[in-house]
Design an enzyme around this catalytic site. Structure first.
Site, PDB file in Angstrom:
ATOM      1  N   CYS A 199      55.794  12.675  26.926  1.00  0.00           N
ATOM      2  CA  CYS A 199      57.084  12.092  26.555  1.00  0.00           C
ATOM      3  C   CYS A 199      57.490  11.054  27.604  1.00  0.00           C
ATOM      4  O   CYS A 199      57.159  11.170  28.781  1.00  0.00           O
ATOM      5  CB  CYS A 199      58.218  13.104  26.471  1.00  0.00           C
ATOM      6  SG  CYS A 199      57.960  14.396  25.281  1.00  0.00           S
ATOM      7  N   ARG A 240      52.723   7.718  26.771  1.00  0.00           N
ATOM      8  CA  ARG A 240      53.056   9.077  27.204  1.00  0.00           C
ATOM      9  C   ARG A 240      53.246  10.035  26.034  1.00  0.00           C
ATOM     10  O   ARG A 240      53.388  11.250  26.222  1.00  0.00           O
ATOM     11  CB  ARG A 240      54.333   9.066  28.040  1.00  0.00           C
ATOM     12  CG  ARG A 240      54.259   8.190  29.265  1.00  0.00           C
ATOM     13  CD  ARG A 240      55.543   8.277  30.035  1.00  0.00           C
ATOM     14  NE  ARG A 240      55.703   9.587  30.631  1.00  0.00           N
ATOM     15  CZ  ARG A 240      55.201   9.958  31.787  1.00  0.00           C
ATOM     16  NH1 ARG A 240      54.505   9.110  32.497  1.00  0.00           N
ATOM     17  NH2 ARG A 240      55.379  11.167  32.254  1.00  0.00           N
ATOM     18  N   TRP A 281      56.019  13.469  22.695  1.00  0.00           N
ATOM     19  CA  TRP A 281      54.773  14.194  22.468  1.00  0.00           C
ATOM     20  C   TRP A 281      55.217  15.635  22.228  1.00  0.00           C
ATOM     21  O   TRP A 281      55.649  16.311  23.144  1.00  0.00           O
ATOM     22  CB  TRP A 281      53.858  14.095  23.691  1.00  0.00           C
ATOM     23  CG  TRP A 281      52.500  14.688  23.480  1.00  0.00           C
ATOM     24  CD1 TRP A 281      51.411  14.081  22.934  1.00  0.00           C
ATOM     25  CD2 TRP A 281      52.083  16.016  23.823  1.00  0.00           C
ATOM     26  NE1 TRP A 281      50.348  14.949  22.912  1.00  0.00           N
ATOM     27  CE2 TRP A 281      50.734  16.135  23.453  1.00  0.00           C
ATOM     28  CE3 TRP A 281      52.725  17.120  24.393  1.00  0.00           C
ATOM     29  CZ2 TRP A 281      50.005  17.316  23.637  1.00  0.00           C
ATOM     30  CZ3 TRP A 281      52.000  18.297  24.586  1.00  0.00           C
ATOM     31  CH2 TRP A 281      50.652  18.370  24.209  1.00  0.00           C
ATOM     32  N   ASN A 293      61.970  14.963  29.115  1.00  0.00           N
ATOM     33  CA  ASN A 293      60.520  15.053  29.240  1.00  0.00           C
ATOM     34  C   ASN A 293      60.217  16.320  30.012  1.00  0.00           C
ATOM     35  O   ASN A 293      60.637  16.449  31.160  1.00  0.00           O
ATOM     36  CB  ASN A 293      59.982  13.831  29.987  1.00  0.00           C
ATOM     37  CG  ASN A 293      58.527  14.002  30.399  1.00  0.00           C
ATOM     38  OD1 ASN A 293      57.770  14.706  29.733  1.00  0.00           O
ATOM     39  ND2 ASN A 293      58.140  13.353  31.483  1.00  0.00           N
ATOM     40  N   GLY A 294      59.528  17.268  29.377  1.00  0.00           N
ATOM     41  CA  GLY A 294      59.211  18.530  30.053  1.00  0.00           C
ATOM     42  C   GLY A 294      59.358  19.683  29.082  1.00  0.00           C
ATOM     43  O   GLY A 294      59.370  19.492  27.865  1.00  0.00           O
ATOM     44  N   GLU A 315      31.438  13.691  30.649  1.00  0.00           N
ATOM     45  CA  GLU A 315      32.431  12.618  30.564  1.00  0.00           C
ATOM     46  C   GLU A 315      32.170  11.741  29.328  1.00  0.00           C
ATOM     47  O   GLU A 315      33.107  11.381  28.606  1.00  0.00           O
ATOM     48  CB  GLU A 315      32.409  11.795  31.861  1.00  0.00           C
ATOM     49  CG  GLU A 315      33.332  10.597  31.895  1.00  0.00           C
ATOM     50  CD  GLU A 315      34.796  10.896  31.594  1.00  0.00           C
ATOM     51  OE1 GLU A 315      35.187  12.076  31.569  1.00  0.00           O
ATOM     52  OE2 GLU A 315      35.536   9.943  31.337  1.00  0.00           O
ATOM     53  N   LYS A 336      34.877  11.287  26.266  1.00  0.00           N
ATOM     54  CA  LYS A 336      35.340   9.952  25.862  1.00  0.00           C
ATOM     55  C   LYS A 336      35.169   9.804  24.355  1.00  0.00           C
ATOM     56  O   LYS A 336      36.064   9.357  23.663  1.00  0.00           O
ATOM     57  CB  LYS A 336      34.480   8.911  26.575  1.00  0.00           C
ATOM     58  CG  LYS A 336      35.047   7.795  27.334  1.00  0.00           C
ATOM     59  CD  LYS A 336      36.069   7.921  28.373  1.00  0.00           C
ATOM     60  CE  LYS A 336      37.025   9.012  28.393  1.00  0.00           C
ATOM     61  NZ  LYS A 336      37.635   9.361  29.614  1.00  0.00           N
ATOM     62  N   GLU A 363      37.549  12.195  22.228  1.00  0.00           N
ATOM     63  CA  GLU A 363      39.000  11.964  22.270  1.00  0.00           C
ATOM     64  C   GLU A 363      39.419  10.705  21.519  1.00  0.00           C
ATOM     65  O   GLU A 363      40.523  10.656  20.998  1.00  0.00           O
ATOM     66  CB  GLU A 363      39.560  11.988  23.696  1.00  0.00           C
ATOM     67  CG  GLU A 363      39.236  10.827  24.570  1.00  0.00           C
ATOM     68  CD  GLU A 363      39.871  10.961  25.960  1.00  0.00           C
ATOM     69  OE1 GLU A 363      40.970  11.485  26.087  1.00  0.00           O
ATOM     70  OE2 GLU A 363      39.231  10.503  26.923  1.00  0.00           O
ATOM     71  N   HIS A 411      18.466  27.611  25.713  1.00  0.00           N
ATOM     72  CA  HIS A 411      19.021  28.963  25.799  1.00  0.00           C
ATOM     73  C   HIS A 411      20.050  29.235  24.706  1.00  0.00           C
ATOM     74  O   HIS A 411      20.833  30.174  24.810  1.00  0.00           O
ATOM     75  CB  HIS A 411      19.627  29.193  27.191  1.00  0.00           C
ATOM     76  CG  HIS A 411      18.590  29.116  28.273  1.00  0.00           C
ATOM     77  ND1 HIS A 411      17.606  30.052  28.431  1.00  0.00           N
ATOM     78  CD2 HIS A 411      18.359  28.173  29.221  1.00  0.00           C
ATOM     79  CE1 HIS A 411      16.816  29.710  29.435  1.00  0.00           C
ATOM     80  NE2 HIS A 411      17.253  28.563  29.942  1.00  0.00           N
ATOM     81  N   LYS A 429      48.953  10.307  27.714  1.00  0.00           N
ATOM     82  CA  LYS A 429      48.340   9.864  28.961  1.00  0.00           C
ATOM     83  C   LYS A 429      48.650  10.800  30.113  1.00  0.00           C
ATOM     84  O   LYS A 429      47.824  11.058  30.975  1.00  0.00           O
ATOM     85  CB  LYS A 429      48.855   8.451  29.281  1.00  0.00           C
ATOM     86  CG  LYS A 429      48.243   7.820  30.504  1.00  0.00           C
ATOM     87  CD  LYS A 429      46.792   7.480  30.255  1.00  0.00           C
ATOM     88  CE  LYS A 429      46.106   6.863  31.437  1.00  0.00           C
ATOM     89  NZ  LYS A 429      44.642   6.931  31.294  1.00  0.00           N
TER      90      LYS A 429
END
Ligand code: M6R
Length: 609
Positions: free
Chosen positions: A2, A27, A74, A100-101, A482, A486, A489, A505, A604
């Site tokens: 947010c 955000r 968000w 925000n939180g 990584e 990428k 997402e 395995h 983000k």
């Protein structure tokens, strides 16, 4: 997650806030809203979806105000919808709050407000309890009502609060969520992050935990939890707003991929003198202190955690000390063996990731020395660390991290080299070789970037695949994690990364005709083993796209396609081999029509647990 923004001054708050929200959209972006203190009272407009929806909604309205707050969301509590979008108001409609939180005790407070005051809630959010609480405490003094309300809150919050009865006042509160104040001429601002207001101001106050800020258009006062006024130094922003623009690239992600050579060079140059000696000015790391450490713990999340995996190999090798790496959200509940002989390294691009922050606090509580590797100057992780090693990536806007990752890797090498040299255990020729190789990395990345068209064509070939595996050995296995992150997402393709030797395995059961396997084969000493792994998956029908150093013809003979990276030491390859994977993920997502800079369900800055 947010983003919040607020303005008080002589201009029209509406335009300033909408512009600020657009710059904070990274955000969170499932809904947005604005509250303006107009001469007809508080006007609140909010809409599900992107900020553009909100803008369209208010386009025909003649809204004018000198005070306002805005929010881009968000979702945590309550689905993304118009009614759950912020700002939220008290029942009188005079007080509006953006948040925000997360308010952890919101259920308890909600029940209390319903029982004691008969309040009917209008949303499913935790935030509405803040607005309603301030409302029930309000009797003509907003400051007093805010202080009383905040005393009851548990959890994290960056708040912006306005009241139609007090149109000359903007109040902001911070606990564990980022908050800055921008200082203008005859106007002042609040925001979750600097880019939101950088068009208007360069002088900033970084607000600390448990502080409340009272802003008028000509004045800013900061109070601690005991309501004592505190003095704050002005922080001058030196970087340019243009650094946060796309500059002709279709997406921030592509621009940031291309900025890696510069970010890497800047990060090295800031920490190296003309003779190639690493200087960690401002970081306390004397020989005696380094010798006192008996362990290094690296803790981070997501991409930053992947940088930590490389950091483990590099620091163990160069500094000769045992290194553990952990995911921040696991570390803090693991009761880890950390004490005053531990060097705790937190890696975070944003410096606001709550899991990393909580792990850092846990490590400090146990006596560890905390060194953070952070991109955002003055962020929470940076401020709470004993020492900070800044990455010089510049602002990273795309949700998918690229240049922050490679500059974090650079820091791992520099820390390892510095510690090894100070301890006297790293031979000079090895040190010199690494420095030489590191300095050559930007040019080698440029060479990979010149293969962009070829990589785009490979993406066109493979973008319809439903399952893509990444395999590698040694350092390549960390890079494959990584590469896979990428891809998933931003393209939403189901992707899985695994150490190549571990395939047999169990996971090899999933390999079938048409599966795409991306095989990282850059480690010369493990090349033969890797070629066997490539053969194993091909024998089961997989198509193989390999990443290899130039002239490794054995790879070409086994793989269907190969992307080459320039010659370099095995130990340095992670800095280079990740770049084609970033480009590949980007073009796959582009082919699939995905919203690359703002992937679904992500944000983000992850400021919730
Ligand atoms: O800001 P941080 O580096 O602490 O963020 C950690 C992760 O949330 C972040 O790296 C995330 O995994 C990225 N979206 C990856 O591209």
């Amino acid at each position: 997650m947010c983003g919040i923004v607020g303005y008080i001054g002589d201009e029209n708050a509406r335009d300033i806030i909408i512009d600020g929200l657009k710059r904070l959209e990274y955000r969170g972006y499932d809904s947005a809203g604005i509250a303006l203190c107009t001469e007809n009272g508080l006007v609140v407009r909010k809409r599900q979806g992107r900020i553009q929806n909100l803008e369209n909604m208010i386009a025909g309205e003649d809204l004018y105000a000198n005070l306002g707050i805005g929010h881009t969301r968000w979702a945590t509590h309550g689905a993304p919808s118009d009614r759950n979008a912020h700002p939220h108001c008290d029942r009188s409609g005079r007080i509006a709050v953006v948040h925000n939180g997360i308010i952890e005790n919101f259920m308890e407070l909600k029940e209390w407000l319903q029982k004691e005051y008969g309040i009917e809630f209008q949303s499913d959010t935790d935030t509405e309890v803040i607005a309603q609480l301030i409302g029930v405490f309000y009797s003509g003094d907003l400051e007093e009502a805010v202080f009383r309300a905040v005393e009851k809150l548990q959890g994290s919050y960056g708040l912006g609060i306005i009241c139609s009865e007090e149109p000359d006042k903007l109040i902001a509160v911070r606990r564990d969520s980022p908050l800055i104040v921008g200082l203008g001429e005859g106007c002042n601002f609040i925001a979750s992050d600097i880019p939101a207001i950088l068009r208007h101001v360069r002088k900033i106050y970084l607000i600390e935990n448990n502080e409340t800020v009272i802003l008028t258009k000509n004045d800013v006062k900061i109070y601690n939890a005991q309501r004592q006024e505190v003095h704050r130094e002005v922080f001058h922003v030196t970087w340019d707003a243009d650094a946060a623009e796309k500059e002709g690239y279709d997406h921030f992600m592509l621009k940031e991929i291309h900025e890696q050579p510069k970010g890497i060079l800047d990060t090295i140059r800031r920490r190296m003198d003309a003779d190639g000696k690493i200087v960690l000015d401002g970081i306390r790391m004397t020989k005696a202190e380094i010798e006192n450490f008996n362990k290094v713990y690296i803790v981070a999340c997501g991409t930053a955690y992947h940088a930590g995996l490389i950091g483990k190999t590099v620091i163990e090798k160069l500094a000769g000390i045992s290194v553990e790496v952990d995911i921040a959200s696991e570390f803090r509940y693991r009761e880890p063996f950390v004490d005053d002989r531990t060097l705790f390294i937190a890696i975070s691009q944003s410096g606001e990731t709550l899991d990393t922050l909580a792990a850092l606090r846990e490590a400090k509580r146990k006596g560890a020395r905390v060194l953070s590797v952070v991109n955002v100057v003055g962020s929470s992780v940076a401020r709470e660390s004993d020492d900070v090693f800044y990455t010089w990536a510049g602002p990273e806007i795309a949700v998918a991290s690229t240049k922050a990752y490679t500059t974090q890797l650079v820091c791992m090498y520099l820390i390892g080299l510095y510690m090894g040299r100070e301890k006297g255990t790293l031979p000079q020729d090895v040190y010199d070789r690494y420095i030489e190789e590191l300095l050559a990395v930007p040019e080698k990345i440029e060479k990979v970037l010149r293969q962009e068209k070829q990589i785009e064509n490979l993406a066109k070939k493979f973008y319809r695949r439903d399952n893509i595996f990444f395999i590698g050995r040694g350092m390549d296995s960390a890079v494959s994690y990584e590469g896979s992150l990428k891809l998933k997402e931003i393209s939403y393709i189901n992707s899985f990364a695994i150490a190549a030797g571990e395939l047999k395995h169990g996971t090899i059961a999933l390999i079938e005709e048409g599966t795409l396997v991306i095989a990282l084969a850059t480690q010369d000493r493990l090349l033969e083993k890797m070629i066997s792994n490539i053969q194993e998956v091909r024998a089961r029908g997989a198509d193989v796209l390999a990443i290899a150093k130039e002239n490794r013809t054995a790879v070409e003979q086994q793989a269907d396609d190969v992307i080459y990276i320039p010659e370099c030491m095995d130990e340095i390859t992670p800095l280079i081999s990740v770049v084609p994977l970033q480009i590949f993920a980007y073009y796959i997502a582009k082919q699939r029509g995905c919203d690359i800079d703002k992937p679904k369900n992500l944000a983000k800055s992850v400021t919730v647990e």
